[in-house]
Design a protein around this motif. Structure first.
Motif, short mmCIF file in Angstrom:
data_model
loop_
_atom_site.label_atom_id
_atom_site.label_comp_id
_atom_site.label_asym_id
_atom_site.label_seq_id
_atom_site.Cartn_x
_atom_site.Cartn_y
_atom_site.Cartn_z
N ASN A 92 -33.36 29.35 -101.15
CA ASN A 92 -32.77 30.69 -101.28
C ASN A 92 -31.96 30.99 -100.04
N GLY A 93 -31.29 32.09 -99.99
CA GLY A 93 -30.38 32.35 -98.90
C GLY A 93 -30.92 33.18 -97.77
N THR A 94 -32.21 33.48 -97.76
CA THR A 94 -32.73 34.36 -96.71
C THR A 94 -33.80 33.66 -95.89
N GLN B 192 -27.52 25.54 -101.58
CA GLN B 192 -28.64 26.32 -102.09
C GLN B 192 -29.08 25.69 -103.41
N ALA C 247 -26.52 32.89 -103.20
CA ALA C 247 -26.31 33.81 -102.08
C ALA C 247 -25.04 34.62 -102.33
N LYS C 248 -25.09 35.89 -101.99
CA LYS C 248 -23.97 36.79 -102.29
C LYS C 248 -22.94 36.88 -101.18
N ASP D 182 -26.73 35.08 -94.80
CA ASP D 182 -27.35 34.28 -95.86
C ASP D 182 -26.67 32.91 -95.88
N ARG E 169 -24.44 31.56 -97.77
CA ARG E 169 -22.98 31.60 -97.94
C ARG E 169 -22.31 31.96 -96.62
N TYR F 201 -23.69 26.06 -104.46
CA TYR F 201 -24.87 26.45 -105.23
C TYR F 201 -25.15 25.33 -106.22
#
Length: 165
Positions: free
Chosen positions: A43-45, A71, A77-78, A93, A95, A107
C-alpha cells in the motif's frame, strides 16, 4: 539520519522510510553512474520506522537517486500526502515517492502487471555494461586433475580386482 534505519521485524506495520534508508546505505557513489531504487509495497502509506518517508525521499533526492515504486496491492496510491502520528508533517505516498525523486509509479494488480512494470523500468534505466577491452581470458584447468583422478580410479579398480584373486 539514514544510519538510524535498522533491519528488523515490524509485524503488520509498514516502514517505507526505513526501507528506503537501508537501500540508500548500500549505495556507493561512482562517477558517471546514477543509482536507482525499486521500492515494492502493498500500500502507499507508512506507519512505522525510525526514518520517515519524507526524510528518506529528501536524502534520495540529495544523492540523486531515482525511486521507482511498485505498489502490489490495496487501492492505487492517489499522489497525495498523508499524516500519521508516527511522523511529523505530511508524508509522501508511493506515487509521490516516485515523482519526488524523478522515478515513476507503477500499480501492479496482477503478476503480469508487475512483470510489465519491471520490463518498463528496464527500458527506462540504462543498463551497466562491462568496460570495453577488459576481457579476462579463462583457461580450463580441470582437465589435468580429472585425468589424474581417472587414472587413480582405474588403478584402484585393477588393484582391487588383483587382490580378490
Amino acid at each position: 539520519m539514514v544510519e538510524r534505519a535498522r533491519i528488523g521485524v515490524l509485524g503488520d506495520n509498514t516502514a517505507l522510510g526505513d526501507a528506503i534508508g537501508l537501500a540508500l546505505r548500500q549505495i556507493t557513489p561512482r562517477s558517471g553512474l546514477k543509482p536507482v531504487l525499486i521500492l515494492y509495497s502493498d500500500n502507499g502509506t507508512s506507519n512505522a520506522g525510525q526514518v520517515s518517508p519524507a526524510q528518506a525521499v529528501a536524502i534520495a533526492r540529495h544523492l540523486g537517486v531515482k525511486i521507482f515504486s511498485v505498489q502490489v496491492g490495496g487501492d492505487p496510491a492517489k499522489g497525495r500526502p498523508y499524516k500519521v502520528s508516527s511522523y511529523e508533517g505530511e508524508q509522501p505516498d508511493m506515487r509521490l515517492i516516485a515523482s519526488d525523486t524523478g522515478g515513476r509509479f507503477f500499480y501492479a494488480a496482477s503478476t503480469g502487471a508487475e512483470r510489465a512494470a519491471i520490463r518498463t523500468i528496464g527500458t527506462i534505466v540504462p543498463r551497466l555494461r562491462p568496460p570495453g577491452g577488459r576481457h579476462r581470458l579463462a583457461t580450463a584447468l580441470y582437465s589435468g586433475p580429472l585425468v589424474v583422478a581417472a587414472l587413480l580410479w582405474l588403478l584402484g579398480g585393477i588393484w582391487q580386482a588383483d587382490r580378490s584373486r
